[in-house]
Design a protein around this motif. Sequence first.
Motif, PDB file in Angstrom:
ATOM      1  N   ALA A   2     -19.151 -74.932  12.991  1.00  0.00           N
ATOM      2  CA  ALA A   2     -19.663 -74.444  14.278  1.00  0.00           C
ATOM      3  C   ALA A   2     -21.179 -74.310  14.239  1.00  0.00           C
ATOM      4  O   ALA A   2     -21.871 -74.621  15.213  1.00  0.00           O
ATOM      5  CB  ALA A   2     -19.003 -73.113  14.622  1.00  0.00           C
ATOM      6  N   ALA A   3     -21.709 -73.867  13.101  1.00  0.00           N
ATOM      7  CA  ALA A   3     -23.157 -73.724  12.978  1.00  0.00           C
ATOM      8  C   ALA A   3     -23.836 -75.095  13.021  1.00  0.00           C
ATOM      9  O   ALA A   3     -24.870 -75.276  13.667  1.00  0.00           O
ATOM     10  CB  ALA A   3     -23.503 -73.004  11.672  1.00  0.00           C
ATOM     11  N   ASN A   9     -26.555 -79.433  18.878  1.00  0.00           N
ATOM     12  CA  ASN A   9     -26.831 -79.275  20.320  1.00  0.00           C
ATOM     13  C   ASN A   9     -28.261 -78.812  20.566  1.00  0.00           C
ATOM     14  O   ASN A   9     -28.885 -79.212  21.558  1.00  0.00           O
ATOM     15  CB  ASN A   9     -25.840 -78.286  20.927  1.00  0.00           C
ATOM     16  CG  ASN A   9     -24.418 -78.829  20.957  1.00  0.00           C
ATOM     17  OD1 ASN A   9     -24.216 -80.034  21.110  1.00  0.00           O
ATOM     18  ND2 ASN A   9     -23.444 -77.960  20.810  1.00  0.00           N
ATOM     19  N   ALA A  10     -28.781 -77.971  19.669  1.00  0.00           N
ATOM     20  CA  ALA A  10     -30.166 -77.517  19.822  1.00  0.00           C
ATOM     21  C   ALA A  10     -31.131 -78.681  19.651  1.00  0.00           C
ATOM     22  O   ALA A  10     -32.127 -78.792  20.381  1.00  0.00           O
ATOM     23  CB  ALA A  10     -30.470 -76.411  18.813  1.00  0.00           C
ATOM     24  N   ASN A 301     -14.668 -74.968  17.606  1.00  0.00           N
ATOM     25  CA  ASN A 301     -13.594 -74.229  16.940  1.00  0.00           C
ATOM     26  C   ASN A 301     -12.556 -75.237  16.462  1.00  0.00           C
ATOM     27  O   ASN A 301     -11.852 -75.850  17.265  1.00  0.00           O
ATOM     28  CB  ASN A 301     -12.946 -73.214  17.888  1.00  0.00           C
ATOM     29  CG  ASN A 301     -11.790 -72.483  17.219  1.00  0.00           C
ATOM     30  OD1 ASN A 301     -11.940 -71.992  16.113  1.00  0.00           O
ATOM     31  ND2 ASN A 301     -10.644 -72.444  17.858  1.00  0.00           N
ATOM     32  N   ILE A 302     -12.491 -75.417  15.138  1.00  0.00           N
ATOM     33  CA  ILE A 302     -11.528 -76.362  14.565  1.00  0.00           C
ATOM     34  C   ILE A 302     -10.328 -75.567  14.052  1.00  0.00           C
ATOM     35  O   ILE A 302     -10.471 -74.757  13.137  1.00  0.00           O
ATOM     36  CB  ILE A 302     -12.158 -77.163  13.417  1.00  0.00           C
ATOM     37  CG1 ILE A 302     -13.407 -77.893  13.917  1.00  0.00           C
ATOM     38  CG2 ILE A 302     -11.164 -78.147  12.840  1.00  0.00           C
ATOM     39  CD1 ILE A 302     -14.124 -78.668  12.847  1.00  0.00           C
ATOM     40  N   ALA A 359     -30.131 -67.942  12.963  1.00  0.00           N
ATOM     41  CA  ALA A 359     -29.150 -67.199  13.776  1.00  0.00           C
ATOM     42  C   ALA A 359     -27.722 -67.646  13.511  1.00  0.00           C
ATOM     43  O   ALA A 359     -26.813 -67.264  14.236  1.00  0.00           O
ATOM     44  CB  ALA A 359     -29.478 -67.386  15.257  1.00  0.00           C
ATOM     45  N   THR A 360     -27.503 -68.458  12.462  1.00  0.00           N
ATOM     46  CA  THR A 360     -26.164 -68.955  12.150  1.00  0.00           C
ATOM     47  C   THR A 360     -25.744 -68.500  10.764  1.00  0.00           C
ATOM     48  O   THR A 360     -26.492 -67.821  10.051  1.00  0.00           O
ATOM     49  CB  THR A 360     -26.135 -70.492  12.227  1.00  0.00           C
ATOM     50  OG1 THR A 360     -26.941 -71.027  11.170  1.00  0.00           O
ATOM     51  CG2 THR A 360     -26.669 -70.990  13.563  1.00  0.00           C
ATOM     52  N   SER A 361     -24.528 -68.899  10.397  1.00  0.00           N
ATOM     53  CA  SER A 361     -24.024 -68.571   9.066  1.00  0.00           C
ATOM     54  C   SER A 361     -24.710 -69.380   7.975  1.00  0.00           C
ATOM     55  O   SER A 361     -24.489 -69.137   6.793  1.00  0.00           O
ATOM     56  CB  SER A 361     -22.515 -68.834   9.009  1.00  0.00           C
ATOM     57  OG  SER A 361     -22.241 -70.188   9.325  1.00  0.00           O
TER      58      SER A 361
END
Length: 563
Positions: A2-3, A9-10, A301-302, A359-361
Amino acid sequence: MAAIDQITNAVKKNSGVKSVMSVTQPTGRPLNQLYVKNQLKTVLTGLQQSQTGLTTIKNCLQNASNQLASANIKEQLAQVQQLADRSQRLADASGQFNTGLNQYVAGTNQYLAGTNQLASRIGQLQVGINPFASGINQVTSASQKLNQSVTEANQQIQQLSSLMNSHSNGSYFAMASQLNQGTSQLAGALTTINRQVPTLSQGINQLTNGSSELTHTGNQLKTAGNQLASGGQQLNGGINQVNGGVQQLNHQLQAMSSQLNQLEAGLNQAVSGLDKVQNGISEVQSYLSELKNSPAGNQLNIPRNELNNSDLVTSYNIYMNKDRQLTQLSVVLKADPNSHTAAKTVKQLEKDVKAQIKATSLSKAKVAIGDQTSQNLDLETLSQGDFTRTAMIMIIGIGIALLFFTRSVLQPMVIIATLVGTYYTAINLTALIAQHFFHERMLTWNAPFFTFIMLVALGVDYSIFLMMRYRDEELVDPGNQVKHILQAATVIGTVVMSAIIILSGTFAALIPSGIMTLIQVAIAVILGLMILVTVLPIIMSTYVKLTYDSRVNRGIGIKNNTK
């Protein structure tokens, strides 16, 4: 994952990016089935179907409850009780019928025994009828002989009668008449008996045949009776089973009557519970709909059962290493990879990714950018770093040297500023020439470095020559700085012009080499030298004019001092 998708996308949002491919978007487009909004869409469809199904179930339960409420259970139970009573009566009647069948079978057995005895007696009668018939025949024969004898006697009697009549004795005649009549009757009776003997024999034969048929019929009756008795027993057993089932059903239904009341209450509770469930599902649907339309719906989301999907594994192998600790994003830029625009885009992407990743994992992950544009940027960064260090060392060294030669603080600053301005002017003009005549949008990474070294070295050399000549003139005839600077520029200008012409020709020889770095350095140095030979005397003369008193420059101060 997801990260990584969030970072992908960013990166796609950057105006200079044409497309981005990553482990979550291997074709440059999102895999819709892996995003929350599409998964929620499936969930909402399922919930809607659940709502429809629950409505159907609720309606069925409500109908069942209504039917139970409208049904007269007591009356139906009374009917079942009547059925049980009648079934019991049928079982009792079946028992009686079975007893009658047993009696019937016993009667047929007795009947068969009687027919067997009758057949035996008829056989005996048939055996005894033959001697009787023979005796009858003998009696008949004897009676016929007797009748003949009687006839003869009668004739004799008649003769005797006529004889006796002649003697007037009537008693002998009467006796002869009676005897004749008696023999006649006896002969008729015997004839009749003889005629009836065949009929009697025939009747006995018919009686024998009838006895055989009667015996056969008795056997059939016995067999049928046995079969009927067996069927009656089976019928009785079946009726008893039916009666047992009906009695058990009646007992269970009687026991279920209270359970049916509980069932009706349970159905009503179930309907009420389904209403609450539907209300809850409606709230869930409302929440999930808002979630689907929110930014959270764009999250990847997988599901666990899809992590080892063959398509995803292929994407893993392409965009990740074997231990899945490294991943790459393939970015296609809109601009030429060697252009300055592409370089600016890559710089911005690096900043954006590093800011986004915090801001991600993957906040502790390292970010690295590769390929042609990045290599150009690395070279540019390297060259700029070297250029900056070299420029600072040169400027500091030149400044110190100029301090000793000029014995001034402002003069080295003016000279260095002039050299730096000349460099930037020459390098920008070179970039324009390279773009329009050589179709190169950017200077090579080492062209500015070598250009700066050449221009600053030559410019400082010319400045030192100019200032040293100015000092010599000042020592010979002190006090008229403007005159001295003009004389110094005149003398040094000839040398500098000669040097510039020679150097320009030398560097111009590099242009046909075809090596873009040498071509750009040659053009920049030639332009810089031309700028220096024009600007440096003007700036230095202006500096001298502005920093010394005008009266001194006109020679007034010297004359006054002499007087």
